[in-house]
Design an enzyme around this catalytic site. Structure first.
Site, PDB file in Angstrom:
ATOM      1  N   GLY B 218       0.837  -1.194   0.000  1.00  0.00           N
ATOM      2  CA  GLY B 218       0.000   0.000   0.000  1.00  0.00           C
ATOM      3  C   GLY B 218       0.870   1.241   0.000  1.00  0.00           C
ATOM      4  CB  SER B 219       0.096   4.628   1.179  1.00  0.00           C
ATOM      5  OG  SER B 219      -1.131   4.606   0.497  1.00  0.00           O
ATOM      6  CB  VAL B 220       4.492   1.839   3.675  1.00  0.00           C
ATOM      7  CG1 VAL B 220       3.734   2.155   4.940  1.00  0.00           C
ATOM      8  CG2 VAL B 220       4.236   0.423   3.219  1.00  0.00           C
ATOM      9  CG  PHE B 221       6.015   0.635  -2.959  1.00  0.00           C
ATOM     10  CD1 PHE B 221       7.030  -0.270  -2.689  1.00  0.00           C
ATOM     11  CD2 PHE B 221       5.930   1.159  -4.242  1.00  0.00           C
ATOM     12  CE1 PHE B 221       7.932  -0.647  -3.672  1.00  0.00           C
ATOM     13  CE2 PHE B 221       6.834   0.788  -5.226  1.00  0.00           C
ATOM     14  CZ  PHE B 221       7.837  -0.129  -4.934  1.00  0.00           C
ATOM     15  CE  LYS B 222       0.352   6.700  -2.234  1.00  0.00           C
ATOM     16  NZ  LYS B 222      -0.842   7.052  -1.468  1.00  0.00           N
TER      17      LYS B 222
END
Lengths: 460, 484
Positions: B218-222
């Protein structure tokens, strides 16, 4: 006589005493090492146990000094060492199995050892000349056959682990086959000494192969049938093999004719093959021997494999006494005591034990070579060979040289009957060896000082 | 009769030779094969009769061997029960060692390791059995406890690292199990426990922190996407990006929506703002600008694609090899087939915290001989440089904003600057999202980096968001390390 060489017979009893002390010392060290490994402390009874052992064997040694001063000096120490090591291993297995005093095997084995030594001493004292045994040729035969077949008597014989080789009287169980071994060896020796000329010389040569007369085949056929009877009726592969092998070997030694061995081997192979075809328990033994790791074999009996893994665990140097797990193998104190030693003393220890047996057998054969009378030669050969063959059958069984059969390791295995009869064998061999090494009365006694002149005395 | 007696002696000699050869064959040539036979009870007993090294956390044993009276001589016990189950693993006389250091460090614990060769020479000469080596772990017991308490009865995992060294300060996977149940010497009880643990749908034996089916990040990959963008030189933290309500994906009619359905910061967020609000459309657009290869390469620099051994082998996190244009946009926000372990996410934060340098994570701080003399201190190893120091500093500023005023405010610790990033990973229709949070603190001199995942939203269910469910857990773990 231009050169004079004197063989001055020496009793060598002091050598025997020294070796005995050495043997007792090794046994006590083994006992100490078990105590340290299992209990972490010096066993408190080591002094009393050691004194008992020393007392018994030194007493026997004194009997030899008294009644058989020229007896072979190596036999008693070897047997003392084997017997002592056996007791130590049995004691060690008692500890591992947590058997209490009432059911422990080691005290009983110790008791039987003492009894064995006493009986051996009695034999030495009572039997001043082994040739007197010839008087009882047929008594020995009858008694031997009776002993052999005694387990078949209903209510007397007991079937244990598939073999009917035990009798039970008043709470004591006994393997009469062990006694039969001695009686029949005496009988074979006496009988063959009488008939050897007929057996050796008569007969025709067919195609360069000397055949005995048909009527001379009788005895070997009787021996063959008896051992087959043991195999079939008592289901005891080992005893059967032992008797027949013993008889053929003695027949060969008596007659010097290879044809007897050929005939014996043919009869044996034929009998074995028929037994293989007819009897499930024989076929099973052979199959377990060929592939002990197969699931069918493991499901039936894992003891061969357990023993092999025990020996493997021991490796070259062994785990050390008291530090392995020989108790995993069923019958580790009797039929499988050799793998127990292999595990804890390693290949080196096992080889040492086998070499002790080799030495024992060698002393027996040397006695046979040195004895002047034919009966003594045959008897000593027979006794020595029976021990050798028994070791081959039992050790070969656990190391997969031959199919596994139920026999005890002489002097090592737990079991009173085996121990008693083996001590009697020791007594007989000592008696014959005393005869072999003793200077004959009709020879001039050797001079104490060599005669003067060019003649050179060789003092051996 | 002497000649046949001599010949008989030769036969007897041959018989004994056969016995000697057979014994030598069994005890020397075949010995090793026999010892290694499956089901060899003696080998098993020998293994268990040996004192196995202990596993120590801050000087206290979390796994140790105690003497018993039964035939096994030693009983393995785990005094802390399930708290360290996925660190220690289990040690069973039926099922062997597994699930953690008991297995991965077995040769050290038994003293058989080649690393110990010189130390064992003495044993070899004196005939002593080699004694096991005890291992002092990198775990911070307070962080471990905070992680366990934070997860509570929710499924998920927590990993905390020391950014400068790679020391694993906490590693918790839930559900956990009590390894004592498998270490018992009662075969039927052990078998029963084993059956139960394997039948459990929560799969307690799986260490979710480093293994299992892996998670969509999810967004932690951002953070990775932002790192790639900053490293490309085309963008800086203040670059404005398009942040509409929906991003039109090329080559398809599908669109990429924002989480809350609205536009980000009036549709023109800076990159910092985009991270702060976790703007999907802005990062999706970045993904399209950078391309799949750049994303994958940046991820690889953080450690994706590598199965690190801590010494347990962690499954490699992955960015798919083949990405088409719409998938590039989805991968940039941690969807599509990007799969990560919590350990990998913690490594990303730790690298940012450590000026871009990725340190190899490890559990064994040092070895101790049986007399507790310490030796063989593990030296930190640098796996690589994920980003430059400048990029790392920019990322730190951006992530600080996330905690200060973005989606990660629940990770704030009073008096300490925290940098973090939330994530809410969709993983299939009708299933509650996984809640992620990764952070490090203090931002100016990082002592701890942490990654938390709570499966299926945990107790919050469909209402879950990383900032809500996981951020407090991350905060407690960091607090336990910095300000106990």
């Amino acid at each position: 006589m231009t050169t004079v060489s004197f063989f001055v017979p020496r009793t060598r009893r002091n050598v025997e005493l020294l070796l005995l002390l050495f043997a007792v010392g090794i046994v006590l060290l083994a006992y100490l090492s078990v105590g340290l490994a299992v209990g972490g402390a010096v066993p408190i009874d080591i002094v009393t146990q050691g004194s008992w052992l020393l007392g018994f064997v030194v007493a026997f040694h004194l009997v030899l000094r008294w009644r058989a001063a020229y007896a072979d000096p190596v036999v008693l120490p070897i047997v003392t060492l084997l017997n002592g090591l056996g007791v130590v291993m049995i004691h060690r297995l008692d500890l591992a199995e947590g058997r209490d005093l009432a059911e422990a095997f080691a005290p009983r084995q110790l008791m039987w050892s003492g009894l064995g030594i006493v009986i051996a001493a009695l034999v030495i004292v009572a039997l001043r000349d082994h040739r007197r045994l010839r008087r009882y040729t047929f008594t020995a035969m009858v008694a031997g056959l009776v002993c052999l077949l005694l387990p078949l008597v209903p209510f007397l014989g007991v079937e244990l682990n598939g073999a009917r080789i035990w009798i039970r009287v008043a709470g004591f169980s006994f393997q009469p086959g062990e006694v039969a071994k001695i009686l029949l060896t005496i009988f074979f020796a006496a009988y063959l000494v009488q008939t050897r000329d007929a057996l050796a010389l008569a007969g025709r040569t067919v195609l360069g192969f000397p055949l005995p007369r048909a009527r001379d085949l009788g005895p070997i056929l009787v021996a063959w049938l008896s051992s087959l009877a043991v195999l079939v009726l008592e289901r005891d592969l080992g005893t059967s093999l032992l008797f027949f092998g013993l008889f053929v070997a003695m027949l060969y030694v008596a007659t010097e004719r290879i044809s007897w061995i050929t005939i014996g081997l043919l009869l044996f192979s034929g009998g074995a093959y028929v037994a293989y075809l007819l009897f499930g328990h024989v076929r099973q033994r052979v199959e377990f021997w060929l592939d002990p790791w197969s699931p069918e074999a493991l499901a039936q009996s894992s003891q061969l494999v357990d023993g092999l893994m025990g020996m493997g665990a021991g490796g070259l140097f062994g785990t050390g006494l008291g530090r392995g797990n020989p108790q995993i193998t069923p019958f580790a104190e009797s039929d499988f005591i050799i793998p127990s030693f292999g595990e804890e003393l390693g290949l080196i220890g096992l080889c040492a034990i086998l070499m002790l047996y080799v030495l024992f057998v060698e002393r027996g054969l040397r006695t046979a070579l040195g004895t002047r009378d034919g009966f003594g030669k045959l008897l000593a050969t027979g006794l020595a060979f029976s021990v050798a063959l028994q070791i081959f059958v039992v050790v070969g069984g656990v190391t997969r040289v031959i199919p596994l059969t139920g026999l005890t390791s002489p002097f090592l295995s737990s079991g009173g009957s085996s121990l008693l009869s083996n001590w009697v064998i020791v007594a007989l061999l000592l008696r014959i060896s005393d005869h072999a090494r003793r200077p004959t009365p009709d020879e001039a006694p050797p001079p104490v000082t060599p005669p003067a002149g060019p003649g050179k005395a060789v003092i051996a | 009769m002497n000649n046949p007696i001599r010949r008989l002696a030769v036969v007897i000699a041959a018989m004994f030779c056969a016995l000697l050869v057979a014994s030598s064959w069994i005890q020397f040539a075949q010995a090793k094969e026999l010892r290694d036979r499956p089901g060899n009870r003696r080998t098993l007993l020998a293994t268990y009769a040996q004192e196995r090294g202990a596993l120590l956390v801050d000087g206290e044993a979390v796994a140790r061997s105690e003497t018993t009276d039964d035939e096994f001589k030693y009983q393995r016990t785990f005094p802390q029960g399930s708290l360290y189950s996925h660190v220690t693993g289990y040690y069973s006389f039926i099922y062997g060692a597994g699930g953690g250091l008991e297995q991965s460090a077995d040769d050290l614990l038994t003293g058989q390791s080649d690393q110990l060769f010189y130390r064992r020479l003495g044993d070899l000469v004196s005939g002593r059995r080699p004694t096991g080596v005890s291992l002092e772990l990198t775990i911070d017991p307070r962080a471990q406890k905070a992680a366990q308490d934070g997860l509570g009865d929710q499924r998920g995992a927590v990993v905390a690292l020391e950014p400068k060294t790679g020391k694993i300060l906490a590693m918790v996977s839930h559900p956990a199990y009590d390894p004592n149940r498998l270490a018992g010497h009662d075969a039927s009880q052990v078998q029963e426990a084993w059956r139960e643990l394997n039948a459990d749908s929560g799969r307690p034996l799986v260490n979710r922190a480093i293994r299992g089916d892996l998670y969509p990040p999810g967004s932690v990959f951002k953070i990775v996407t932002a790192a790639a963008a900053l490293s490309s030189g085309r963008f800086d933290e203040n670059s404005t990006l398009p942040g509409p309500e929906r991003l039109d994906l090329p080559d398809t009619s599908a669109t990429l929506p924002n989480h809350d359905g609205g536009a980000c910061s009036g549709g023109r967020p800076t990159m910092t703002q985009a991270l702060e609000t976790s703007c999907n459309t802005a990062f999706g657009w970045l993904g399209l600008q950078l391309g799949g290869t750049a994303l994958r390469e940046q991820a690889g620099k953080f450690g994706f694609g590598q199965a690190v051994e801590i010494p347990m082998r962690a499954t490699a996190s992955t960015v798919p090899e083949q990405l088409n244009r719409p998938q590039e946009a989805q991968a940039a926000i941690g969807q599509y087939d990007v799969r990560v372990t919590p350990l990998q996410v913690a490594m990303v934060s730790a690298a940012v915290a450590n000026g871009g340098a990725v340190m190899k994570p490890y559990l064994i701080a040092q070895k101790r001989a049986s007399d507790l003399e310490a030796f063989g201190q593990t030296a930190p190893t640098k796996l690589g440089q994920a980003v430059s120091g400048d990029v790392a500093a920019a990322l730190t500023r951006m992530m600080t904003k996330v905690v200060e005023s973005g989606t990660g405010t629940r990770a704030q610790i009073s008096g300490i600057t925290v940098a973090g990033k939330s994530g809410t990973a969709e993983h299939g229709e009708g299933r509650d999202p996984h809640a992620w949070f990764t952070a490090f603190a203090p931002a100016d001199d990082p002592k701890v980096a942490v990654a938390v995942v709570v499966e299926d939203g945990g107790n919050a269910g469909s209402e879950a968001a990383g900032g809500k469910v996981s951020a407090p857990i991350a905060r407690d773990v960091m607090k336990a390390v910095i300000a106990p």
